[in-house]
Scaffold this motif. Structure first.
Motif, short mmCIF file in Angstrom:
data_model
loop_
_atom_site.label_atom_id
_atom_site.label_comp_id
_atom_site.label_asym_id
_atom_site.label_seq_id
_atom_site.Cartn_x
_atom_site.Cartn_y
_atom_site.Cartn_z
N ILE A 1 0.83 -1.20 0.00
CA ILE A 1 0.00 0.00 0.00
C ILE A 1 0.87 1.25 0.00
CG2 ILE A 1 -1.55 1.38 1.46
CD1 ILE A 1 -2.85 -1.36 2.27
N PHE A 2 1.85 1.29 0.88
CA PHE A 2 2.67 2.49 0.98
C PHE A 2 3.66 2.63 -0.17
CE2 PHE A 2 1.21 2.32 5.45
CZ PHE A 2 0.53 3.53 5.42
N ARG A 3 4.19 1.53 -0.66
CA ARG A 3 5.09 1.59 -1.82
C ARG A 3 4.34 2.19 -3.01
NH1 ARG A 3 5.91 -3.51 -2.41
NH2 ARG A 3 7.36 -3.70 -0.70
N GLU A 4 3.07 1.81 -3.19
CA GLU A 4 2.27 2.35 -4.29
C GLU A 4 2.01 3.85 -4.13
OE1 GLU A 4 -1.27 0.02 -4.72
OE2 GLU A 4 -0.18 -1.66 -5.61
N GLN A 5 2.12 4.36 -2.91
CA GLN A 5 1.94 5.79 -2.67
C GLN A 5 3.26 6.55 -2.72
OE1 GLN A 5 -0.69 6.80 0.66
NE2 GLN A 5 -1.28 4.65 0.73
N GLY A 6 4.34 5.86 -3.07
CA GLY A 6 5.65 6.49 -3.18
C GLY A 6 6.40 6.60 -1.87
N ILE A 7 5.93 5.93 -0.85
CA ILE A 7 6.61 5.93 0.44
C ILE A 7 7.81 4.99 0.36
CG2 ILE A 7 6.37 5.43 2.91
CD1 ILE A 7 4.69 7.84 1.93
N LEU A 8 8.98 5.48 0.77
CA LEU A 8 10.21 4.69 0.65
C LEU A 8 10.69 4.09 1.96
CD1 LEU A 8 12.16 7.05 -1.77
CD2 LEU A 8 10.70 5.10 -2.33
N GLU A 9 10.15 4.56 3.10
CA GLU A 9 10.56 4.04 4.40
C GLU A 9 9.33 3.73 5.24
OE1 GLU A 9 14.81 6.00 5.54
OE2 GLU A 9 13.02 7.17 6.02
N LEU A 10 9.41 2.62 5.94
CA LEU A 10 8.35 2.20 6.85
C LEU A 10 9.01 1.88 8.17
CD1 LEU A 10 5.33 1.62 7.12
CD2 LEU A 10 5.78 -0.67 6.26
N LEU A 11 8.60 2.57 9.22
CA LEU A 11 9.21 2.34 10.53
C LEU A 11 8.17 1.85 11.51
CD1 LEU A 11 8.65 5.04 12.66
CD2 LEU A 11 9.77 6.07 10.69
N LEU A 12 8.64 1.34 12.63
CA LEU A 12 7.76 0.88 13.69
C LEU A 12 8.51 0.91 15.00
CD1 LEU A 12 8.58 -2.31 14.51
CD2 LEU A 12 7.68 -2.65 12.23
N VAL A 13 7.76 0.88 16.08
CA VAL A 13 8.33 0.88 17.43
C VAL A 13 7.72 -0.31 18.16
CG1 VAL A 13 8.46 2.14 19.61
CG2 VAL A 13 8.55 3.39 17.45
#
Length: 126
Positions: free
Chosen positions: A81-93
């Motif tokens: 989902i986020f890659r398709e929106q052009g998001i290049l980083e996904l973080l979490l805690v």
């Protein structure tokens, strides 16, 4: 179940969040027609950074449904989902003591960083 008896949100609160926060994505996972887990993630837009990261803010698979690839499928879907929106980083805690979650995220290709998280409860400032 996720937040315990004292921390559960109502359907009204969830609906308000969906209506007021278009940057949040929520996935619900079902197994055999039964709710098995969920994931919430948000895009962090900022005028300071040209490329916005996204963050998995909540992630949960019910105990009875763990080790059935439900969590892995949710991670793959969030990433898509986020890659398709052009998001290049996904973080979490996750918690320092939550070793099973750490192992799960690492098995999905996530790595630890050297950042510290600071929290201040503003309620006590009143």
């Amino acid at each position: 179940e996720f937040n315990g008896e004292d921390g559960t949100s109502t359907e009204e609160q969830a609906a308000r969040s969906f209506a007021e926060n278009p940057l949040e994505t929520v996935l619900l996972a079902f197994a055999d027609g039964i709710p098995a887990g969920f994931a919430c993630a948000q895009i962090h837009r900022s005028a300071c950074y040209p490329l916005a990261p996204a963050e998995i803010t909540e992630f949960y698979v019910r105990e009875a449904f763990r080790r059935r690839k439900i969590g892995s499928r949710m991670i793959v879907e969030i990433q898509r989902i986020f890659r398709e929106q052009g998001i290049l980083e996904l973080l979490l805690v996750t918690g320092q003591q939550n070793l099973p979650a750490q192992a799960f995220y690492e098995s999905c290709g996530y790595r630890r960083t050297n950042h510290f998280i600071y929290l201040k409860e503003l309620l006590h400032e009143l």
